[in-house]
Design an enzyme around this catalytic site. Structure first.
Site, mmCIF file in Angstrom:
data_model
loop_
_atom_site.group_PDB
_atom_site.id
_atom_site.type_symbol
_atom_site.label_atom_id
_atom_site.label_comp_id
_atom_site.label_asym_id
_atom_site.label_seq_id
_atom_site.Cartn_x
_atom_site.Cartn_y
_atom_site.Cartn_z
ATOM 1 C CE1 TYR A 227 -3.272 2.936 0.542
ATOM 2 C CE2 TYR A 227 -2.468 3.153 2.893
ATOM 3 C CZ TYR A 227 -3.251 3.709 2.376
ATOM 4 O OH TYR A 227 -3.528 4.521 2.142
ATOM 5 C CD GLU B 119 -7.832 7.333 5.438
ATOM 6 O OE1 GLU B 119 -7.714 7.123 7.072
ATOM 7 O OE2 GLU B 119 -6.769 6.959 4.813
ATOM 8 C CD1 TRP C 67 -3.530 2.018 5.825
ATOM 9 C CD2 TRP C 67 -5.944 2.111 6.440
ATOM 10 N NE1 TRP C 67 -4.342 1.504 4.724
ATOM 11 C CE2 TRP C 67 -5.467 1.787 4.846
ATOM 12 C CE3 TRP C 67 -6.887 2.869 6.920
ATOM 13 C CZ2 TRP C 67 -6.089 2.221 3.595
ATOM 14 C CZ3 TRP C 67 -7.893 2.784 5.378
ATOM 15 C CH2 TRP C 67 -7.428 3.221 4.457
#
Length: 204
Positions: free
Chosen positions: A26, A48, A56
Site C-alpha cells: 500500500y 478512512e 489501517w
C-alpha cells in the site's frame, strides 16, 4: 521526524509500513501519490472513516470486501442504497459492521453528488484544501493541520459524517494532497515528482 526502516530489498521506507507486507504494498503503490479520480477519492474518504478507532491493516485486509459491498464505491450507486441494503451490510462479516459508519457512507454518497453539482468534481472540491509546504524539508508527524480542520468543518456543514479533522488529515495523506513520506523514504521523491507533474483540478 518520521522514522524509516530498511526492507528486505534494502530500500528505506516509512517505518509505519514495516509491520506487514500489505502495508508495504500500500505504501509503495498508493499512499501519498496524488489522486484526482472521483470514485477513488470517494473510496479513500469512506475507508478512512471506517478506519476510525481501528488499525489501517484491518481496512486493507477487508478492502476487496468493502468494494464488493459498496458497488466499488460508485457513489451514484451507493446513494441509491435503501434501508434494506443497510441491514444487509450490517450483517456482512466481510466488512466493518458498524451501523453508523455504513449509514454514513450512504449519506456521504448523496452529499458527494451535491458537491459535484456545485464544484464539477470531488477532486476540484478536495484539492482546494491542499496545504502549501516545502517538500525539501522533512515532514512533521501530524494528526491534523489547519487545512484538514477547515475541510472537516466544511464537510460537516454540508452534512457529511465521520469526517473529523484527524480522519481528514489521514485522507489528505492517502490521496497525496500532502507528501508525508520521510525524506529518505523511496516514496518521497516519487510523490514529489507526481505532485509536481499534477494538473490540479479546477472548479467548473
Amino acid at each position: 521526524m518520521i522514522e524509516t526502516f530498511t526492507a528486505a530489498d534494502n530500500k528505506p521506507r516509512c517505518e509505519w509500513c514495516a509491520a506487514s507486507q500489505l502495508y508495504i504494498d500500500y505504501h509503495d503503490n498508493e499512499w501519498g501519490y496524488p489522486v484526482v479520480d472521483d470514485q477513488r477519492l470517494f473510496e479513500k474518504i469512506c475507508l478512512e472513516g471506517f478506519q476510525s478507532g481501528l488499525s489501517w491493516l484491518t481496512i486493507l485486509v477487508k478492502r476487496e470486501n468493502f468494494r464488493a459491498a459498496f458497488a466499488n464505491f460508485d457513489f451514484n450507486q451507493v446513494a441509491t442504497f435503501t434501508d434494506e441494503d443497510i441491514e444487509r451490510l450490517v450483517l456482512d462479516a466481510g466488512i466493518v459492521r458498524h451501523r453508523g459508519k455504513i449509514t454514513a457512507t450512504v449519506n456521504n454518497a448523496k452529499k458527494a453528488q451535491q458537491i459535484i453539482k456545485e464544484f464539477g468534481s470531488l477532486a476540484a472540491y478536495f484539492w482546494q484544501y491542499e496545504p502549501k509546504r516545502d517538500e525539501s524539508i522533512e515532514p512533521e508527524v501530524l494528526a491534523t493541520c489547519d487545512e484538514s480542520i477547515a475541510l472537516s468543518k466544511d464537510l460537516k456543514k454540508r452534512g457529511w459524517k465521520f469526517v473529523g479533522p484527524t480522519t481528514m488529515y489521514a485522507f489528505m495523506q492517502a490521496m497525496g494532497m500532502v507528501n508525508d513520506h520521510a525524506l529518505t523514504c523511496i516514496g518521497h521523491a516519487k510523490s514529489k515528482q507526481l505532485r509536481e507533474q499534477l494538473i490540479r483540478p479546477k472548479t467548473s
